[in-house]
Design an enzyme around this catalytic site. Structure first.
Site, PDB file in Angstrom:
ATOM      1  N   ASP A  14      10.694  -0.193   5.853  1.00  0.00           N
ATOM      2  CA  ASP A  14       9.746  -0.753   4.905  1.00  0.00           C
ATOM      3  C   ASP A  14      10.120  -2.232   4.729  1.00  0.00           C
ATOM      4  OD1 ASP A  14       7.990  -0.987   2.574  1.00  0.00           O
ATOM      5  OD2 ASP A  14       9.843  -0.911   1.398  1.00  0.00           O
ATOM      6  N   ASP A  16       9.048  -4.589   1.524  1.00  0.00           N
ATOM      7  CA  ASP A  16       9.322  -4.980   0.132  1.00  0.00           C
ATOM      8  C   ASP A  16      10.415  -4.123  -0.509  1.00  0.00           C
ATOM      9  OD1 ASP A  16       7.208  -6.734   0.516  1.00  0.00           O
ATOM     10  OD2 ASP A  16       5.771  -5.560  -0.648  1.00  0.00           O
ATOM     11  N   ASP A 156      12.492   1.954   0.105  1.00  0.00           N
ATOM     12  CA  ASP A 156      12.980   2.014  -1.282  1.00  0.00           C
ATOM     13  C   ASP A 156      12.136   2.929  -2.175  1.00  0.00           C
ATOM     14  OD1 ASP A 156      10.868  -0.123  -1.134  1.00  0.00           O
ATOM     15  OD2 ASP A 156      11.214  -0.137  -3.303  1.00  0.00           O
TER      16      ASP A 156
END
Ligand SMILES: [Mg+2]
Length: 197
Positions: A14, A16, A156
């Protein structure tokens, strides 16, 4: 650990709060720019910096040095993918095209780059658009033919762990990717693999 297999055939990240500490669609105003050849820093319109978490450049170099043993030379690299559901895909791509990854801090092995390289060059696959990451991984699977069980994914946000339904190994990244989370993730993938072999 870093050089001995087995290795997953694909490692996906991922963006961000996994590779950098912001939401590119809310915290950043384009266009982006870079000051000369400054490594690991891109600036937005207001000169706010965007950079990878500290360990990310070396992690990318680590994966680049891996080789899949049962494959032909030339087809034996581990695929690196970016999987993001940002609503600003153009900005995310622009960032990856500008951000310079410094050379590895511990230079070893042949073919290791000694000059900075734009981050985009590390990412063989980019799936960057909103929506469930099931779609992102299905598209990568269709394009590459790599089985889901050979994919390791760091993110996250726990909700994106839904890709485990496909067979992808999901690793939750609590506060940005670092070496320990990465190494533990690889160990977890290996353990799963040995249990299902
Ligand atoms: Mg994220």
């Amino acid at each position: 650990m870093a050089t001995e297999g087995p290795f997953p055939k694909l490692v996906a990240f991922d963006l961000d709060y996994t590779l950098w500490d912001l939401w590119i669609d809310t915290h950043v105003d384009g266009p982006l720019h870079r000051n000369g050849e400054t490594v690991n820093q891109v600036l937005d319109r207001n000169n706010q910096p965007i950079r990878f978490y500290r360990d990310v450049p070396d992690i990318l170099h680590t994966i680049r040095a891996w080789r899949i043993e049962d494959r032909e030379e030339g087809d034996n690299k581990v695929v690196i993918a970016a999987c993001s559901r940002t609503s600003a895909p153009a900005l995310a791509r622009q960032c990856l095209n500008l951000l310079l990854v410094p050379p590895p801090s511990h230079v070893s092995g042949e073919g290791v780059e000694s000059k900075p390289v734009v981050a985009a060059k590390f990412f063989d696959e980019m799936e960057i658009y909103p929506g469930s990451k099931l779609t992102h991984f299905k598209k990568i699977h269709q394009r590459t033919g790599i089985p889901y069980e050979e994919m390791l994914f760091f993110d996250d946000e726990r909700r994106n762990g839904e890709v485990e339904k496909l067979g992808v190994t999901f690793i939750h990244v609590p506060i940005g990717l670092n070496r320990k989370v990465f190494d533990d993730g690889v160990k977890h993938w290996r353990k799963k693999r040995s249990e299902t072999a």
